[in-house]
Design a protein around this motif. Structure first.
Motif: not given
Length: 581
Positions: A118-122
């Motif tokens: 999720l962090k990498g996507m955002h």
């Protein structure tokens, strides 16, 4: 030389950034009076995690595998990812049988992996949409274990039960069950439980307010982690008519009408909106939104405060292949829905997902001669219609049906159970396998084709489902190098749509309605007009629009080096986007 290349890349990025800023400013000006939403402008890319990328060699795709490909996903230009279920599950239906809604399936990793994903996507500007599977749970969920333990258990009313002393329960069809009966006898309490899908997927009782409270709390758990929305799986079936009326003759031709959209469905959605959705800026998608445009509008009419995108099935429920259904009837489906939604509400546009065969195999032509060009044509359609495009992983490469010859190669519970049912009845198994070569859901679930190494670079182990043998030529690495590849064409399409508000918010008008080969339509917004011409056939096809094309310029053509349209004829599977100044 290396310094020169780096310098060229620097100036190219500066130019791209400048053009992007200008395009965004232009877009803001053009649509300043429109009801703009991020989820209307987004391009949604669906990832089937089991088949996307395996990081540990166990043959099953996982979250770390997706993390390793985030830069590839960013390069596509997409705005959001719809991720098929990753919750804990015994995998009777590949994750759509959830046994714990707050844990990650071990096959896919751990919660720490999800947080990193999720962090990498955002960080890359990509939003995450998760599947919400709450019409049913797994029979291995703790709720159901308690529910079946005794008739007096506090969780008994979390599911639909029918005591045996009342006689045989009213017949209801089951999509996945071998016996096609949705009531399963359970000897432990001498009762039947309801399952519209597999017998390992008991339907939750949404009439019980405690069930709803539990689910709303679980939804907040994920939203508070930072996800950006939910796609509501099979939710049209959540409300049942518990008087269990007798089914009329021909009910099987319109299952949603008689099994779904029950008397309290919209009450539940409005409550869900009040308790959950209204507190977040998210995308909410209604899968299978009724059986008509009028039904679909009920889910997404802004005044009703329920969901915001309708994902209807009429455009994909057309049989084995578009050529058998007919393009004229197909154009009518999209035109009817667009007309119903022209003033309010919002639609999704899609041709494929994890429950459908490959897009190019169903709607295009997957022979070597026409695979790439028809794939480009179909992508053009998805990216230029009004509505939020949902695009399935692998279609940007033109992946096709694998067409297994033996039932032992299939994994899908639906395919296997229907085969067993047919075998028990002495049916034609050979004909069934031939049909599944075109229609089985496993056709779209084969591993993603990354490169030419063993198992297409998907896994170093034995893949959970066989890799399509064409991966030697149809893969990311090969297409990255080819400026005219299906992959690079898709990237150009995404950028055109993102830079052209006319393709997002513009009015849609069908042209040359009765043409059996060409799907032609215009998109117009604030005085700007764009024209889309699509040949859905493998032959030269003519069209008659009554429009002077010499006043237009070509924005994109799926045949290379096309500078202008000189006559009213399209080449096989040709797709052209024109702009009128």
């Amino acid at each position: 030389m290396k310094h020169i290349i780096n310098l060229c890349l620097f100036f190219a990025l500066m130019l791209f950034s400048s053009e992007s800023t200008l395009a965004q400013n232009k877009k803001t000006t053009i649509i300043k009076n429109a009801d703009t939403k991020w989820w209307k402008e987004a391009v949604v890319y669906q990832i089937y995690p089991r088949s996307f990328k395996d990081s540990d060699g166990d043959g099953v795709g996982d979250l770390k595998g997706i993390i390793s490909k985030l830069d590839y996903l960013k390069s596509l230009g997409i705005d959001a990812i719809w991720l098929n279920p990753i919750y804990t599950s015994p995998n009777d239906d590949n994750g759509y049988d959830v046994s714990n809604y707050r844990q990650i399936m071990k096959d896919f990793g751990a919660m720490e992996d999800f947080d990193l994903l999720l962090k990498g996507m955002h960080e890359r500007g990509i939003k995450l949409i998760m599947d919400l599977v709450v019409n049913h749970s797994s029979d291995e969920h703790e709720w159901f274990k308690q529910s079946r333990s005794s008739r007096n258990n506090p969780y008994r009313n979390y599911y639909h039960w029918w005591p045996a002393e009342k006689g045989k329960p009213p017949y209801r069809w089951s999509c996945f069950d071998v016996n096609s009966d949705a009531w399963k006898y359970d000897a432990q309490t001498d009762s039947y439980y309801l399952h519209y899908f597999s017998q390992k997927q008991p339907d939750l009782n949404w009439e019980n307010p405690k069930v709803r409270e539990e689910i709303y709390d679980m939804m907040k758990f994920w939203l508070d982690k930072g996800i950006d929305g939910f796609r509501m799986d099979a939710f049209q079936f959540a409300s049942k008519d518990t008087t269990w009326p007798e089914l009329p003759k021909g009910y099987e031709k319109n299952v949603i009408k008689y099994y779904g959209v029950g008397p309290h469905l919209h009450d539940y959605l409005q409550e869900m909106n009040r308790e959950v959705f209204s507190k977040y800026d998210i995308m909410t998608v209604a899968e299978g939104a009724g059986s008509s445009p009028e039904d679909a509008m009920q889910f997404v009419d802004p005044d009703r405060k329920e969901l915001n995108i309708a994902y209807h099935f009429e455009s994909v429920d057309i049989g084995k292949h578009l050529k058998d259904f007919g393009l004229v009837k197909y154009k009518d489906i999209f035109s009817r829905y667009d007309n119903a939604f022209k003033d309010k509400g919002w639609l999704s546009i899609f041709l494929a997902n994890h429950d459908q065969p490959r897009m190019v195999s169903k709607f295009g032509n997957d022979t070597p001669k026409f695979r790439a060009i028809s794939s480009k044509m179909l992508s053009t359609f998805v990216m230029t219609m009004r509505g939020t495009p949902f695009y399935y992983n692998g279609d940007e490469l033109g992946m096709v049906n694998i067409r297994f010859d033996n039932i032992s190669d299939y994994n899908d519970v639906q395919t296997k159970n229907k085969y067993l049912e047919l075998k028990n009845k002495g049916g034609d198994l050979k004909a069934y396998i031939e049909e599944q070569k075109q229609t089985s859901r496993d056709n779209s679930r084969t591993p993603f084709q990354w490169d030419t190494t063993q198992n297409s670079g998907f896994t170093s182990g034995t893949p959970w489902l066989k890799v399509n043998p064409d991966y030697k030529t149809v893969n990311v690495i090969a297409q990255e190098k080819d400026p005219n590849s299906v992959l690079n064409y898709f990237r150009r399409l995404v950028q055109i749509r993102k830079n052209e508000p006319t393709l997002v918010y513009g009015n849609y008008t069908l042209l040359d309605k009765e043409n059996p080969d060409v799907f032609a339509y215009s998109r117009e917004l604030n005085g700007k007009k764009m024209l889309v011409l699509l040949n859905f056939s493998a032959k030269m096809a003519s069209f008659n629009l009554g429009i002077a094309l010499n006043k237009s310029t070509i924005v994109l053509d799926n045949y290379p080096n096309t500078s202008k349209i000189t006559n009213s004829t399209l080449r096989p599977y040709e797709a052209v986007i024109l702009e009128f100044k």
